[in-house]
Design an enzyme around this catalytic site. Structure first.
Site, PDB file in Angstrom:
ATOM      1  N   ARG A  50       0.834  -1.207   0.000  1.00  0.00           N
ATOM      2  CA  ARG A  50       0.000   0.000   0.000  1.00  0.00           C
ATOM      3  C   ARG A  50       0.869   1.257   0.000  1.00  0.00           C
ATOM      4  NH1 ARG A  50      -0.888   4.249  -0.272  1.00  0.00           N
ATOM      5  NH2 ARG A  50      -2.632   5.533   0.363  1.00  0.00           N
ATOM      6  N   LEU A  64      -0.893   7.545   8.561  1.00  0.00           N
ATOM      7  CA  LEU A  64      -2.030   6.626   8.620  1.00  0.00           C
ATOM      8  C   LEU A  64      -1.802   5.447   7.679  1.00  0.00           C
ATOM      9  CD1 LEU A  64      -4.990   9.203   8.531  1.00  0.00           C
ATOM     10  CD2 LEU A  64      -3.889   8.188  10.525  1.00  0.00           C
ATOM     11  N   PRO A  65      -0.790   4.628   7.951  1.00  0.00           N
ATOM     12  CA  PRO A  65      -0.595   3.464   7.093  1.00  0.00           C
ATOM     13  C   PRO A  65      -1.799   2.537   7.206  1.00  0.00           C
ATOM     14  CG  PRO A  65       0.806   3.314   9.030  1.00  0.00           C
ATOM     15  CD  PRO A  65       0.159   4.668   9.051  1.00  0.00           C
ATOM     16  N   HIS A  66      -2.183   1.928   6.093  1.00  0.00           N
ATOM     17  CA  HIS A  66      -3.346   1.056   6.094  1.00  0.00           C
ATOM     18  C   HIS A  66      -3.210   0.026   4.983  1.00  0.00           C
ATOM     19  CE1 HIS A  66      -4.204   4.573   3.583  1.00  0.00           C
ATOM     20  NE2 HIS A  66      -4.887   3.749   2.811  1.00  0.00           N
ATOM     21  N   ALA A  67      -3.930  -1.072   5.171  1.00  0.00           N
ATOM     22  CA  ALA A  67      -3.883  -2.146   4.176  1.00  0.00           C
ATOM     23  C   ALA A  67      -5.113  -3.024   4.344  1.00  0.00           C
ATOM     24  CB  ALA A  67      -2.616  -2.981   4.366  1.00  0.00           C
TER      25      ALA A  67
END
Length: 155
Positions: A50, A64-67
């Site tokens: 991501r 705001l890392p997200h996956a």
């Protein structure tokens, strides 16, 4: 949706520092394994994939890392406060010290977006961020996040 629904007390930590974004993702993946029983290798891979689409540093020292992951039943969260800020290629070029990671089911659509909006809105509050930066106790950080921010996001 409320932050207390996606962020458990054991999903909050303070790290003295992290040498790189890659290492930070590994730390988050290990937390996801311990907290949510997820496979750390798959979490790390999904976060890196991501991030390859574009940096998740949103500015003001926040990332705001997200996956999305297969095998997840609902959105899960993790929070890290870094004592030494890390270069995250943020939009404002400022290093990051507050990291809220969201992991969502592969099939999540609106739920994932609502969670991202809720976290983003919560961390846009300068007073709340100041409280987070002034505390080193994970239990206190969890309380600040789950009780001080917006209570929920309207559907």
């Amino acid at each position: 949706m409320q932050l207390a629904e996606i962020l458990r007390p054991d999903g909050v930590k303070v790290l003295a520092s992290s040498p790189s974004k890659r290492r930070l993702f590994q730390d988050l993946a290990e937390m996801a394994g311990a907290c949510w029983g997820l496979d750390p290798a798959k979490v790390n891979e999904a976060l890196l994939e991501r991030e390859g689409l574009g940096p998740t540093g949103v500015g003001q020292g926040i990332a705001l890392p997200h996956a999305r992951l297969h095998g997840l039943d609902r959105v899960r969260g993790l929070f890290l406060r870094l004592e030494k800020p890390l270069d995250f290629e943020s939009v404002d070029r400022q290093p990051v010290d507050l990291v809220f990671c969201l992991l969502a089911p592969a099939s999540a659509g609106v739920e994932h977006l609502k969670a991202l909006a809720l976290v983003s809105r919560t961390l846009r509050d300068p007073a709340l961020c100041a409280k987070l930066r002034a505390n080193s106790d994970p239990a206190t950080l969890h309380t600040i996040l789950t009780e001080s921010g917006p209570r929920n996001l309207a559907a």
